[in-house]
Structures are given as structure tokens and as C-alpha cells.
Write an enzyme that holds these catalytic residues in place. Structure first.
Site, mmCIF file in Angstrom:
data_model
loop_
_atom_site.group_PDB
_atom_site.id
_atom_site.type_symbol
_atom_site.label_atom_id
_atom_site.label_comp_id
_atom_site.label_asym_id
_atom_site.label_seq_id
_atom_site.Cartn_x
_atom_site.Cartn_y
_atom_site.Cartn_z
ATOM 1 N N THR A 187 -5.459 -5.332 -6.577
ATOM 2 C CA THR A 187 -6.350 -5.491 -7.731
ATOM 3 C C THR A 187 -5.786 -4.829 -8.974
ATOM 4 O OG1 THR A 187 -8.309 -5.714 -6.370
ATOM 5 C CG2 THR A 187 -8.672 -4.880 -8.575
ATOM 6 N N SER A 198 -3.591 -6.945 -0.456
ATOM 7 C CA SER A 198 -3.157 -6.093 0.657
ATOM 8 C C SER A 198 -3.825 -6.454 1.980
ATOM 9 C CB SER A 198 -3.351 -4.608 0.330
ATOM 10 O OG SER A 198 -4.698 -4.224 0.456
ATOM 11 N N THR A 247 -6.160 -1.838 -2.637
ATOM 12 C CA THR A 247 -6.894 -0.720 -2.038
ATOM 13 C C THR A 247 -7.354 -1.011 -0.613
ATOM 14 O OG1 THR A 247 -9.014 -1.488 -2.918
ATOM 15 C CG2 THR A 247 -7.745 0.063 -4.277
ATOM 16 N N ASP A 248 -7.476 -2.314 -0.272
ATOM 17 C CA ASP A 248 -8.107 -2.639 1.014
ATOM 18 C C ASP A 248 -7.335 -2.108 2.214
ATOM 19 O OD1 ASP A 248 -10.234 -3.803 -0.198
ATOM 20 O OD2 ASP A 248 -9.644 -5.878 0.201
#
Ligand code: SIN
Length: 345
Positions: free
Chosen positions: A28, A74, A108-109
Site C-alpha cells: 500500500t 504482500s 503491511t499484510d
């Protein structure tokens, strides 16, 4: 390659200014809300130069190098991709013109999984810092620029040397082993069970704690020893009505290990105990973790790991237990030795 910090800047290097490599992988932080209209946004759209260009003064105190290794959401990164990134960064660090610090921009995931892989595998004292964003780069309230500025400051700071891989997010400096994404809805999305290692104060790193477990130079794992592919490890988040067919399917899939995410402290309901015992007899190594994703699980706590010959994940969440088990299975299948690796890494 370092010398004293004569200027008192917190930056230590033989070069006139520290060299920081920014290795972009997508996420993101490089995402665009405007790029698509059929979904909320698309990850990994903007170039790394666009990201660095959005941070005023980013190159004022450091010499920036940039590269794009992946441009991915990710959620699509595999364990093999993360090991490939580790191999690339190790090559960079072993090269003649190695940087003084590395920043990896990342979605971030699954940032915590990549951070843990790099933490375990990179044989270096050089700071390696992951960062990302909860809001896309073209959002009016984008958080990526501040996170990137903090990440570069930490990567360039001598105090970050020897801390292993770090996640810098929302002003916090989080250790790779413990960091977990706790919410998909807030800018301070990441948390560590035992608290952060430090924070960024006015562009400077303040360290309050150090990693307690083996990593990098002291880790049991070496990139050069790893087989390709790594042993397959599955995760099951369980409940008492889980169909035994699910566990049998894992056992027959060719997986070498299974991480069981159970309620509370990694508890296992009676019907599932029988399923895991059967899977273990069929050859699966079973690791008992907590489905809370925020541990801890106590060995021989509510249930006897000794009796069932299970490994206890301790305070590792299922996704990180999967990473560690895949690496550990390259060294041993012995439960006591696997438990020792879990207790020390
Ligand atoms: C991703 O993980 O690549 C998308 C989500 C994010 O970065 O927050």
C-alpha cells in the site's frame, strides 16, 4: 567499516554520508486508490522514486540508492519469495560497495513474515528496516512518507546496528520476531507482545530494548544451507467441529508440518486432539500455537505436548511458527531439537 560518530549525529560510517539502499517490494505504501475503480486500491503501483520524492529532505543526511525487487501486494508473497529477497539482500551486504543500512518498503499484510525471515537469515550487523503504509500513496492522509522518513533515519543510525531486522511504523521501532499486524483499521497497525524495541524521536532512534532470541549471525540457519523448496508447512485455525478430512488432507498433501492455531493459549479441543494424533502418526510434525496470533502458548500447559509429541510455539503466532518450522525442518525432525529451536529463535 564504521568509525566514531564524531559529529554526534547518530550516524556512523567511513563515508562522508551513510549510504542507504531502499529496496521496494510493493504494498500500500506504493499503492494507488486512483489506479482502479473496481476495488478500493491497488498495491505496488508507484515507483520507488515517487515514494522517496514524496518525503521532503529524505536525501539531506544520507546518500540514497533505490531498487525495485517486487511490485506486489504482500498477500501474494510466498515463503520462497521471502527467501529470494533474503538472498538478494545478503548478496548486496556481502558486496564491495555494501550500504550502511537497508530499508525495505513492503505491504503491511505479511510484513511480519518477511521481517522474521530476514531476521533469521541475514548474516549482518547492518540495520535492515521494513516499513509500509496503511493508506495508499495518493491518499490525502497517506502515512507512507512519515514511515519512510523514520525508516531511513533508523537504518542510518549506528544504534540500530546489531538489532537484527526491524519494522518501523507509526513512530515505533518493532523487533522482527515479535511484531504482529494487530488491526487492519488503524494507522498504528503493528504491535509487539513484549513492547517495541524503541521509537523514533525527532528523526533519531531511541533504543529501549534488544532482541532476546538468536537471529542473523547467531541464528541456527544459513541461507547457503537452505534447500529449494523449503519443507511445506500448513496452518489450520481450529474449532471442535472441524472435519477430520481437513487434517487428513494436510497429511496427504506432501506437507511436512502443520501449525495448529487453537483458542486461547493454543488449546486443542478433544475431537481435534484425535485428528492431530492421527496426522502425527501419518508423519506430520505438529506445532501447537494460539489462534489469537498474540500468544503465548505454554509447553505442557493445559495439554501435554510431551504426551502427544507436539512442538509448542511459545509466543510465536501461527504465521511465524510456520516460517520457523519450515526452516527448522531443514535441520531436524526430532521434536526435542525442534522445540529447542523454537525456544531459542
Ligand atoms: C499489502 O500487504 O501489500 C497490501 C496491504 C498493505 O500494504 O497495507
Amino acid at each position: 567499516m564504521t568509525s566514531a560518530d564524531a559529529a554526534g549525529t547518530g550516524i556512523v560510517t567511513d563515508r562522508p554520508r551513510p549510504v542507504i539502499l531502499i529496496c521496494a517490494t510493493g504494498g500500500t505504501i506504493a499503492g494507488s486508490a486512483a489506479a482502479v475503480d473496481d476495488q478500493h486500491y491497488r498495491a505496488g503501483v508507484f515507483s520507488v522514486e515517487t515514494l522517496t520524492g514524496a518525503v521532503p529532505g529524505l536525501g539531506d543526511r544520507v546518500d540514497l540508492r533505490t531498487e525495485e525487487f517486487f511490485a506486489l501486494d504482500s498477500v501474494d508473497l510466498t515463503l520462497a519469495d521471502r527467501v529470494r529477497l533474503a538472498r538478494h539482500l545478503q548478496d548486496v551486504l556481502d558486496g564491495d560497495d555494501a550500504p550502511d543500512g537497508i530499508v525495505v518498503t513492503h505491504g503491511t499484510d505479511s510484513m511480519e513474515e518477511t521481517a522474521y525471515v530476514l531476521h533469521l537469515l541475514l548474516d549482518t550487523e547492518v540495520p535492515v528496516v521494513l516499513t509500509g503504509a496503511m493508506r495508499p500513496a495518493d491518499d490525502p492522509g497517506a502515512d507512507g512518507p512519515a514511515n519512510l522518513a523514520d525508516a531511513v533515519a533508523v537504518a542510518a543510525d549506528a544504534a540500530a546496528r546489531g538489532l537484527g531486522t526491524l519494522v518501523v511504523f507509526g513512530g515505533q521501532v518493532l523487533g522482527a520476531r515479535d511484531v504482529t499486524k494487530r488491526t487492519a483499521g488503524r494507522l498504528d497497525a503493528f504491535e509487539c507482545l513484549h513492547g517495541p524495541l524503541g521509537h523514533v524521536l525527532e528523526g533519531r532512534l531511541v533504543v529501549g530494548a534488544r532482541p532476546a532470541r538468536a537471529f542473523g549471525p547467531t541464528s541456527a540457519f544459513r541461507l547457503s544451507d537452505l534447500p529449494d523448496p523449503l519443507p511445506a508447512v500448513e496452518i489450520l485455525v481450529s474449532h471442535p467441529e472441524m472435519t477430520p478430512a481437513l487434517v487428513r488432507a494436510v497429511a496427504r498433501s506432501g506437507a511436512a508440518g502443520l501449525v495448529h492455531g487453537g483458542p486461547g493459549g493454543g488449546n486443542v479441543s478433544r475431537p481435534v486432539v484425535a485428528m492431530l494424533d492421527e496426522a502425527h502418526r501419518d508423519g506430520l510434525v505438529v506445532v501447537r500455537a494460539s489462534r489469537l496470533g498474540f500468544g503465548p502458548t505454554a509447553r505442557n500447559g493445559d495439554i501435554s505436548d510431551d504426551e502427544h509429541d507436539w512442538v509448542c510455539a511459545g509466543d510465536l503466532p501461527p504465521v511465524k511458527a510456520r516460517v520457523l518450522l519450515a526452516l527448522a525442518l531443514t535441520r531436524t525432525r526430532d521434536t526435542a531439537e525442534l522445540q529447542r529451536l523454537f525456544d531459542t529463535h
